[in-house]
Enzyme design. Structure first.
Site, PDB file in Angstrom:
ATOM      1  N   CYS A  42      42.820 -55.606-113.912  1.00 44.05           N
ATOM      2  CA  CYS A  42      41.874 -55.460-115.086  1.00 44.05           C
ATOM      3  C   CYS A  42      41.496 -54.227-115.408  1.00 44.05           C
ATOM      4  O   CYS A  42      41.149 -53.429-114.179  1.00 44.05           O
ATOM      5  CB  CYS A  42      40.547 -56.766-114.865  1.00 44.05           C
ATOM      6  SG  CYS A  42      39.327 -56.699-116.162  1.00 44.05           S
ATOM      7  N   ASP A  44      38.301 -53.403-115.925  1.00 44.57           N
ATOM      8  CA  ASP A  44      37.010 -53.308-115.429  1.00 44.57           C
ATOM      9  C   ASP A  44      36.748 -51.929-114.679  1.00 44.57           C
ATOM     10  O   ASP A  44      37.521 -51.841-113.561  1.00 44.57           O
ATOM     11  CB  ASP A  44      36.668 -54.646-114.628  1.00 44.57           C
ATOM     12  CG  ASP A  44      35.184 -54.502-114.534  1.00 44.57           C
ATOM     13  OD1 ASP A  44      34.581 -53.903-113.595  1.00 44.57           O
ATOM     14  OD2 ASP A  44      34.875 -55.781-114.679  1.00 44.57           O
ATOM     15  N   ARG A  46      35.124 -51.409-112.080  1.00 45.38           N
ATOM     16  CA  ARG A  46      34.520 -51.847-110.911  1.00 45.38           C
ATOM     17  C   ARG A  46      35.771 -52.097-110.034  1.00 45.38           C
ATOM     18  O   ARG A  46      35.568 -52.708-109.059  1.00 45.38           O
ATOM     19  CB  ARG A  46      33.664 -53.106-110.992  1.00 45.38           C
ATOM     20  CG  ARG A  46      32.159 -52.812-111.580  1.00 45.38           C
ATOM     21  CD  ARG A  46      31.372 -53.856-111.908  1.00 45.38           C
ATOM     22  NE  ARG A  46      31.821 -54.902-112.825  1.00 45.38           N
ATOM     23  CZ  ARG A  46      31.687 -55.871-113.355  1.00 45.38           C
ATOM     24  NH1 ARG A  46      30.403 -56.278-112.618  1.00 45.38           N
ATOM     25  NH2 ARG A  46      32.287 -56.850-114.012  1.00 45.38           N
ATOM     26  N   HIS A  98      39.807 -60.554-110.667  1.00 45.85           N
ATOM     27  CA  HIS A  98      38.678 -60.263-109.901  1.00 45.85           C
ATOM     28  C   HIS A  98      37.576 -61.467-110.419  1.00 45.85           C
ATOM     29  O   HIS A  98      37.528 -61.824-111.523  1.00 45.85           O
ATOM     30  CB  HIS A  98      38.087 -58.852-110.203  1.00 45.85           C
ATOM     31  CG  HIS A  98      37.714 -58.438-111.539  1.00 45.85           C
ATOM     32  ND1 HIS A  98      36.141 -58.420-111.734  1.00 45.85           N
ATOM     33  CD2 HIS A  98      38.218 -58.307-112.763  1.00 45.85           C
ATOM     34  CE1 HIS A  98      36.107 -58.238-113.127  1.00 45.85           C
ATOM     35  NE2 HIS A  98      37.288 -58.013-113.680  1.00 45.85           N
ATOM     36  N   CYS A 101      34.927 -61.642-113.782  1.00 49.95           N
ATOM     37  CA  CYS A 101      35.582 -60.954-114.976  1.00 49.95           C
ATOM     38  C   CYS A 101      35.002 -61.189-116.280  1.00 49.95           C
ATOM     39  O   CYS A 101      34.931 -62.378-116.787  1.00 49.95           O
ATOM     40  CB  CYS A 101      37.088 -61.443-114.940  1.00 49.95           C
ATOM     41  SG  CYS A 101      37.943 -60.357-116.371  1.00 49.95           S
TER      42      CYS A 101
HETATM   43 CO    CO Z   1      37.790 -58.354-115.595  1.00 45.31          CO
END
Ligand code: CO
Length: 216
Positions: A42, A44, A46, A98, A101
């Site tokens: 992803c 993302d 993080r 994750h 998400c």
């Molecule tokens: Co995500």
């Protein structure tokens, strides 16, 4: 107006610290890369691929998009896979989702966010495919976590279904596709037990992995 000097300074410190530990590090990498792994994760912030598995530059080939999707017609993702498998000869493709998400949650909540809704539609398709079993999962957070997991499993199957992977297996190239999920709250990766290294076993492994998450 703020500038990015702090990032450029950090870059200089980072390069210096790597050179201090290994003076030839960048010279070695300059001419070639030979990663063993393709990471599909992803976007993302993080979930940074290399840091999570503590790998250095050169060790991980990476493709990231919102909600770690492998869409059959996404030329970007397919090109990354084709280059990784045919040219770099990676031995593993790891789809890493994750928990928590935002893309998965947005697809469950059905609120409008613009263009990205069309991308998230693929996750809604995953939900709808397993709707009967998802309806037995109680609570939004719980549903979201299970959909994050099931989404990884479906994307693993999408990887397995590509001509890139099928042709690699046809010529007996060693290649295993894996599904992992990462916990934002503890930094730990869970293996979703959906590792597939040939097409014959794919359906059985898929059914078992799904059952582990959603029951029968
Ligand atoms: Co995500």
């Amino acid at each position: 107006m703020s500038n990015l000097n702090d990032l450029l300074e950090k870059n200089q410190q980072w390069a210096a610290s790597i050179k201090e530990q290994d003076p030839n590090f960048f010279d070695r990498l300059k001419n070639q890369q030979s990663p063993e792994y393709l990471w599909i994760g992803c976007s993302d912030s993080r979930v940074p691929a290399n840091q999570i598995v503590d790998l250095l530059p050169g060790d991980l080939f990476v493709h990231r998009n919102v909600a770690n999707m492998v869409v059959h017609t996404d030329l970007n993702c397919l090109s990354v896979m084709q280059y990784a498998v045919d040219v770099l000869k990676v031995k593993h493709i790891i789809v890493t989702g994750h928990y928590g998400c935002g893309g998965v949650r947005a697809s469950l909540e059905g609120q409008r966010h613009g263009l990205i809704d069309n991308w998230l539609r693929h996750i809604q398709d995953v939900y709808r495919k397993h709707q009967r079993r998802f309806e037995q999962v109680k609570g939004m957070d719980n549903q979201c976590d299970r959909l994050c997991e099931v989404n990884v499993i479906e994307q693993v199957m999408n990887v397995v279904s590509t001509s890139v992977v099928q042709e690699a297996w046809d010529r007996n190239q060693t290649l295993t596709v894996h599904g992992w999920i990462y916990g934002l709250e503890n930094g730990l990766v869970n293996d979703l037990d959906v590792s597939i290294d040939n097409i014959e076993k794919a359906d059985i492994i898929y059914d078992k992995a799904l059952q582990n998450i959603l029951g029968k």
